[in-house]
Design an enzyme around this catalytic site. Structure first.
Site, PDB file in Angstrom:
ATOM      1  CD  GLU A  34     -17.461  -7.902   2.458  1.00 14.70           C
ATOM      2  OE1 GLU A  34     -18.192  -7.597   1.500  1.00 14.70           O
ATOM      3  OE2 GLU A  34     -16.912  -7.067   3.194  1.00 14.70           O
ATOM      4  CB  THR A  38      -9.895  -3.540   7.482  1.00 15.50           C
ATOM      5  OG1 THR A  38     -10.738  -3.863   8.590  1.00 15.50           O
ATOM      6  CG2 THR A  38      -9.895  -2.020   7.293  1.00 15.50           C
ATOM      7  N   GLY A 172      -5.475  12.584  11.643  1.00 13.97           N
ATOM      8  CA  GLY A 172      -4.454  11.556  11.499  1.00 13.97           C
ATOM      9  C   GLY A 172      -4.367  11.077  10.066  1.00 13.97           C
ATOM     10  CB  ALA A 291      -2.474  -3.859   5.082  1.00 13.98           C
ATOM     11  CG  HIS A 419      19.748  11.960 -14.191  1.00 11.53           C
ATOM     12  ND1 HIS A 419      19.238  12.909 -13.338  1.00 11.53           N
ATOM     13  CD2 HIS A 419      19.872  12.550 -15.408  1.00 11.53           C
ATOM     14  CE1 HIS A 419      19.071  14.039 -14.013  1.00 11.53           C
ATOM     15  NE2 HIS A 419      19.465  13.847 -15.279  1.00 11.53           N
TER      16      HIS A 419
END
Length: 431
Positions: A34, A38, A172, A291, A419
């Site tokens: 596809e 991923t 992880g 990525a 701010h």
């Protein structure tokens, strides 16, 4: 004959193709599965879509804090999944549209020679090749993925129901993101990690903080723990996330004599393999598997091929590649950690600020965490930063720019930050 043929339409291959077209190359992009690889289909986009749903659910449950009448939301997981799938379809269509002027072929590819690639029942000729074949979840010996009980990070995205109990093997980035996600959805979550702390490779103080917050939120965390002896039958689902491995099989690399290093395609600093006209980019090289880095690699490889030089701003050390972890709270880092600086015998200053002291963090009711900036004591140059807290994955871009540009503490400190904002934490840390 094509000027350039790219194998793999993930983030590396897709962006390489777009850059090659911009530079006037006749380009062919080949993808066996596809478009989007991923990231779009099994990684960044679907996981972050689920995480957003989980965060909205959690935020709604604490609406009383913001002066709203208490709400009791319910999760319609089918709709959550449909939103995820719908976003993937929409983005895939957008990517397909962007490929105008590029020949896109949906097929497996096998490199026959330096100038020939076999696809389906024909052979195409090309001057240059970029291999961007991506990666897949690594299996743990003795615990093969079955898609039912023992799940990969791909499999877990296909769950029809939220598991009541979830064991995550590997603490992880992927393991921590899914732990945070399913904990917010109401699952009973346990993480086991072989290393002495979660998020190996991240700043140790950040790792200790996320572990503390996970435990505070009901996630069971076991470090220095192996899966051996754990009763898997006690859990509805078991997620194995112990890393990823490059997709290099079936491409014909052995026939050409392309050098592999532990199944990773070996490349030089300009992404070239040991064969002059064949390059590689993205996860298949086994470098930093992110990525945004894959995208950078793909574009840089094309720049090298077309112009004989790497992309503007190319840095062979890759020091300024941000790492983003979409837990709750978020974690992000770039450049050198305090531990890494010590390993390299660099005398550093540590600048730190707690989000608890920041107005916008209190307004959002997301005051857990801190920012930690590392600078060279002698030169005052910013070497790296680690953040745990609200929108850490957005804030880290400011620090990535600081590291990439070699900015000094005084230069960032003299910048006026708006701010009230979360980015003020950077100024406060350096002040």
């Amino acid at each position: 004959m094509y000027d350039l043929t790219i194998i793999g339409a993930g983030w590396a291959g897709f962006n390489a193709a777009l850059r090659a077209r911009e530079l006037g190359f006749k380009t062919c992009l080949i993808e066996a599965s596809e478009i989007g690889g991923t990231c779009l289909n099994k990684g960044c986009i679907p996981t972050k879509t689920l995480i957003q749903s989980a965060k909205v659910f959690a935020l709604t449950r604490k609406s009383e804090i913001f002066g709203l009448e208490p709400m009791t939301p319910e999760i319609n997981f089918a709709k959550v999944r449909e939103r995820k799938d719908s976003l993937i379809r929409q983005l895939a269509k957008g990517m397909q549209f962007m490929l105008k002027g590029i020949d896109f072929i949906n097929s497996r590819a096998e490199i026959l020679s330096e100038e020939e690639i076999k696809i389906a029942d024909k052979v195409i000729k090309t001057r240059f090749i970029i291999i961007a074949s991506g990666s897949r979840p690594a299996e743990l010996p003795g615990y093969r993925f079955d898609g039912i009980k023992i799940l990969s990070s791909d499999d877990i995205l296909n769950l029809k129901e939220i598991p009541r109990s979830l064991l995550i093997v590997g603490g992880g980035v992927i393991g921590c993101e899914f732990a945070s996600l399913f904990s917010l959805f109401g699952s009973s979550v346990r993480i086991i990690e072989k290393m002495p702390h979660l998020l190996p490779g991240e700043d140790k103080e950040i790792a200790r903080k996320i572990e503390s917050l996970f435990k505070k939120r009901g996630i069971e965390v076991n470090i220095d723990t192996d899966i051996t002896g754990v009763a898997l039958k006690e859990y509805d689902s078991v997620l194995i996330c112990v890393g990823r491995q490059p997709n290099t099989e079936g491409l014909g690399l052995e026939r050409l004599g392309i050098i592999l290093d532990k199944n990773r395609i070996a490349i030089d600093d300009c992404f070239r393999t040991n064969i002059a006209n064949i390059y590689a980019a993205g996860d298949c090289t086994g470098k930093t598997m992110l990525a945004h880095f894959a995208s950078f690699q793909g574009r840089a490889a094309v720049e090298r091929i077309v112009n004989g030089r790497a992309q503007l701003g190319f840095n062979a050390s890759f020091a300024a590649v941000p790492n983003c972890i979409f837990t709750d709270p978020e974690v992000a880092s770039v450049g050198m950690s305090q531990e890494k600086a010590q390993e390299n015998n660099i005398d550093v200053d540590v600048h730190k600020f707690d989000f608890l002291g920041l107005g916008m963090a209190r307004i959002l009711d997301e005051a857990e965490g801190f920012i930690k900036i590392i600078s060279d004591k002698k030169s005052n140059q910013i070497l790296g930063a680690s953040i745990i807290g609200p929108k850490a994955t957005e804030l880290i871009s400011i620090m990535a720019l600081s590291v990439s540009a070699g900015l000094k503490v005084s230069q960032v400190r003299s910048t006026i930050f708006a701010h009230p904002t979360l980015s003020e934490a950077i100024y406060e840390a350096l002040k």
